[in-house]
Design a protein around this motif. Structure first.
Motif, mmCIF file in Angstrom:
data_model
loop_
_atom_site.group_PDB
_atom_site.id
_atom_site.type_symbol
_atom_site.label_atom_id
_atom_site.label_comp_id
_atom_site.label_asym_id
_atom_site.label_seq_id
_atom_site.Cartn_x
_atom_site.Cartn_y
_atom_site.Cartn_z
ATOM 1 N N GLU A 181 -11.604 -5.296 -12.744
ATOM 2 C CA GLU A 181 -11.281 -6.355 -11.789
ATOM 3 C C GLU A 181 -10.660 -5.779 -10.513
ATOM 4 O OE1 GLU A 181 -9.719 -10.223 -13.684
ATOM 5 O OE2 GLU A 181 -8.807 -8.604 -14.868
ATOM 6 N N PRO A 182 -11.417 -5.033 -9.731
ATOM 7 C CA PRO A 182 -10.819 -4.393 -8.550
ATOM 8 C C PRO A 182 -10.225 -5.385 -7.548
ATOM 9 C CG PRO A 182 -13.203 -4.165 -8.528
ATOM 10 C CD PRO A 182 -12.827 -4.724 -9.860
ATOM 11 N N THR A 183 -10.860 -6.521 -7.364
ATOM 12 C CA THR A 183 -10.330 -7.465 -6.371
ATOM 13 C C THR A 183 -9.023 -8.102 -6.821
ATOM 14 O OG1 THR A 183 -11.728 -9.243 -7.229
ATOM 15 C CG2 THR A 183 -12.591 -7.977 -5.369
ATOM 16 N N ARG A 184 -8.735 -8.062 -8.093
ATOM 17 C CA ARG A 184 -7.453 -8.589 -8.592
ATOM 18 C C ARG A 184 -6.298 -7.671 -8.183
ATOM 19 N NH1 ARG A 184 -5.583 -9.261 -14.903
ATOM 20 N NH2 ARG A 184 -3.457 -9.895 -14.430
ATOM 21 N N TYR A 185 -6.549 -6.360 -8.183
ATOM 22 C CA TYR A 185 -5.485 -5.384 -7.964
ATOM 23 C C TYR A 185 -5.459 -4.775 -6.562
ATOM 24 C CZ TYR A 185 -5.110 -5.639 -13.034
ATOM 25 O OH TYR A 185 -4.948 -6.089 -14.315
ATOM 26 N N ALA A 186 -6.572 -4.744 -5.895
ATOM 27 C CA ALA A 186 -6.628 -4.107 -4.572
ATOM 28 C C ALA A 186 -5.761 -4.883 -3.579
ATOM 29 C CB ALA A 186 -8.071 -4.060 -4.077
ATOM 30 N N PRO A 187 -5.137 -4.169 -2.656
ATOM 31 C CA PRO A 187 -4.318 -4.863 -1.658
ATOM 32 C C PRO A 187 -5.182 -5.708 -0.724
ATOM 33 C CG PRO A 187 -4.521 -2.540 -1.117
ATOM 34 C CD PRO A 187 -5.159 -2.732 -2.459
ATOM 35 N N GLN A 188 -4.593 -6.752 -0.239
ATOM 36 C CA GLN A 188 -5.278 -7.602 0.724
ATOM 37 C C GLN A 188 -5.519 -6.813 2.005
ATOM 38 O OE1 GLN A 188 -6.221 -10.993 -0.263
ATOM 39 N NE2 GLN A 188 -5.818 -9.638 -1.986
ATOM 40 N N TYR A 189 -6.532 -7.206 2.725
ATOM 41 C CA TYR A 189 -6.871 -6.634 4.034
ATOM 42 C C TYR A 189 -7.150 -5.133 3.953
ATOM 43 C CZ TYR A 189 -4.580 -11.054 4.747
ATOM 44 O OH TYR A 189 -4.195 -12.360 4.617
ATOM 45 N N GLY A 190 -7.735 -4.715 2.826
ATOM 46 C CA GLY A 190 -8.127 -3.327 2.670
ATOM 47 C C GLY A 190 -6.971 -2.351 2.650
ATOM 48 N N GLY A 191 -5.754 -2.865 2.476
ATOM 49 C CA GLY A 191 -4.586 -1.991 2.469
ATOM 50 C C GLY A 191 -4.010 -1.734 3.849
ATOM 51 N N TYR A 192 -4.530 -2.413 4.860
ATOM 52 C CA TYR A 192 -3.920 -2.326 6.187
ATOM 53 C C TYR A 192 -2.655 -3.175 6.180
ATOM 54 C CZ TYR A 192 -8.060 0.019 7.852
ATOM 55 O OH TYR A 192 -9.062 0.936 8.022
ATOM 56 N N CYS A 193 -1.755 -2.904 7.095
ATOM 57 C CA CYS A 193 -0.477 -3.611 7.149
ATOM 58 C C CYS A 193 -0.702 -5.111 7.319
ATOM 59 C CB CYS A 193 0.366 -3.077 8.292
ATOM 60 S SG CYS A 193 1.913 -3.976 8.532
ATOM 61 N N ALA A 194 -0.242 -5.882 6.335
ATOM 62 C CA ALA A 194 -0.425 -7.336 6.356
ATOM 63 C C ALA A 194 0.327 -7.968 7.516
ATOM 64 C CB ALA A 194 0.030 -7.935 5.029
ATOM 65 N N ASP A 195 1.488 -7.422 7.855
ATOM 66 C CA ASP A 195 2.249 -7.953 8.977
ATOM 67 C C ASP A 195 1.475 -7.767 10.278
ATOM 68 O OD1 ASP A 195 4.810 -9.172 9.823
ATOM 69 O OD2 ASP A 195 5.019 -7.311 10.981
ATOM 70 N N ILE A 207 2.448 -11.840 -3.364
ATOM 71 C CA ILE A 207 2.628 -13.238 -2.973
ATOM 72 C C ILE A 207 1.426 -14.005 -3.486
ATOM 73 C CG2 ILE A 207 2.897 -14.846 -1.039
ATOM 74 C CD1 ILE A 207 4.007 -12.404 0.582
ATOM 75 N N GLU A 208 1.699 -15.034 -4.265
ATOM 76 C CA GLU A 208 0.630 -15.848 -4.854
ATOM 77 C C GLU A 208 -0.401 -14.981 -5.575
ATOM 78 O OE1 GLU A 208 -0.917 -18.426 -1.795
ATOM 79 O OE2 GLU A 208 1.064 -19.241 -1.350
ATOM 80 N N GLY A 209 0.078 -13.962 -6.296
ATOM 81 C CA GLY A 209 -0.801 -13.116 -7.086
ATOM 82 C C GLY A 209 -1.605 -12.097 -6.305
ATOM 83 N N LYS A 210 -1.302 -11.917 -5.024
ATOM 84 C CA LYS A 210 -2.035 -10.969 -4.173
ATOM 85 C C LYS A 210 -1.081 -9.900 -3.668
ATOM 86 C CE LYS A 210 -5.827 -13.478 -4.161
ATOM 87 N NZ LYS A 210 -7.016 -13.064 -4.836
ATOM 88 N N LEU A 211 -1.572 -8.657 -3.621
ATOM 89 C CA LEU A 211 -0.787 -7.528 -3.148
ATOM 90 C C LEU A 211 -0.934 -7.374 -1.637
ATOM 91 C CD1 LEU A 211 0.861 -4.901 -3.602
ATOM 92 C CD2 LEU A 211 -1.318 -3.762 -4.115
ATOM 93 N N TYR A 212 0.196 -7.287 -0.955
ATOM 94 C CA TYR A 212 0.229 -7.077 0.494
ATOM 95 C C TYR A 212 1.058 -5.835 0.780
ATOM 96 C CZ TYR A 212 -1.326 -11.938 0.801
ATOM 97 O OH TYR A 212 -2.028 -13.112 0.673
ATOM 98 N N LEU A 213 0.519 -4.936 1.588
ATOM 99 C CA LEU A 213 1.220 -3.726 1.998
ATOM 100 C C LEU A 213 1.670 -3.861 3.444
ATOM 101 C CD1 LEU A 213 -1.245 -1.094 0.496
ATOM 102 C CD2 LEU A 213 0.893 -1.913 -0.494
ATOM 103 N N SER A 214 2.749 -3.164 3.794
ATOM 104 C CA SER A 214 3.282 -3.195 5.150
ATOM 105 C C SER A 214 3.634 -1.792 5.606
ATOM 106 C CB SER A 214 4.524 -4.084 5.217
ATOM 107 O OG SER A 214 4.192 -5.422 4.934
#
Length: 167
Positions: free
Chosen positions: A83-97, A116-123
């Motif tokens: 389930e890669p889309t479950r674990y991969a960071p949002q926005y391809g791992g680019y800074c969400a901010d 947040i809401e089950g999704k990984l966000y990196l900054s």
């Protein structure tokens, strides 16, 4: 009616669809400025299972979306593969901010993250991660701006690939 214009139109459409489909089939993944390792080698599954940033190992890898993903264990690698889309960071791992402002920030800190809401966000730093989490409008804004940021990244990738000499 000549068959040539129809055949030419069909061929042109097929080439266009093939080109745009190939470009869109692969989402951009942040691998930093050099190399092809996602999240600077950190294990994306560990954020969810261990609630912390854990460095992955070159011993446990998986190629996905044109990047190498590293994991702390074979078990984490196998979970990601299922389930890669479950674990991969949002926005391809680019800074969400950065994405919330419609900009690209390549330099991220794997220790500056939020789920947040089950999704990984990196900054790019802990302060940006805190601000992203505390301001729900940033999550909404990042979702709104992602398509334009993604298009910018894909355009840059395509133009760079066009400039590379053939082997």
């Amino acid at each position: 009616m000549s068959r040539f214009p129809i055949a030419a139109a069909i061929a042109a459409t097929a080439i266009f669809l093939a080109f745009t489909g190939a470009t869109r089939a692969e989402e951009p993944v942040n691998t930093g400025y050099f190399g092809d390792v996602a999240i600077k080698g950190y294990d994306p599954v560990a954020y969810f299972t261990e609630n912390k940033a854990v460095e992955g190992s070159p011993e446990f890898t998986y190629r996905w979306l044109g990047a190498t993903w590293q994991f702390a264990s074979a078990e984490h690698r196998d979970q990601f593969m299922k389930e890669p889309t479950r674990y991969a960071p949002q926005y391809g791992g680019y800074c969400a901010d950065g994405v919330s402002f419609g900009t690209v920030t390549t330099n991220i800190d794997p220790k500056a993250w939020r789920i947040i809401e089950g999704k990984l966000y990196l900054s790019y730093d802990p302060g940006a991660a805190d601000g992203f989490e505390k301001n729900p409008a940033k999550v909404v804004d990042s979702r709104k701006h992602w398509s334009e940021v993604e298009q910018t990244l894909l355009t840059e990738k395509t133009s760079i690939n066009w400039m590379k000499p053939s082997p």
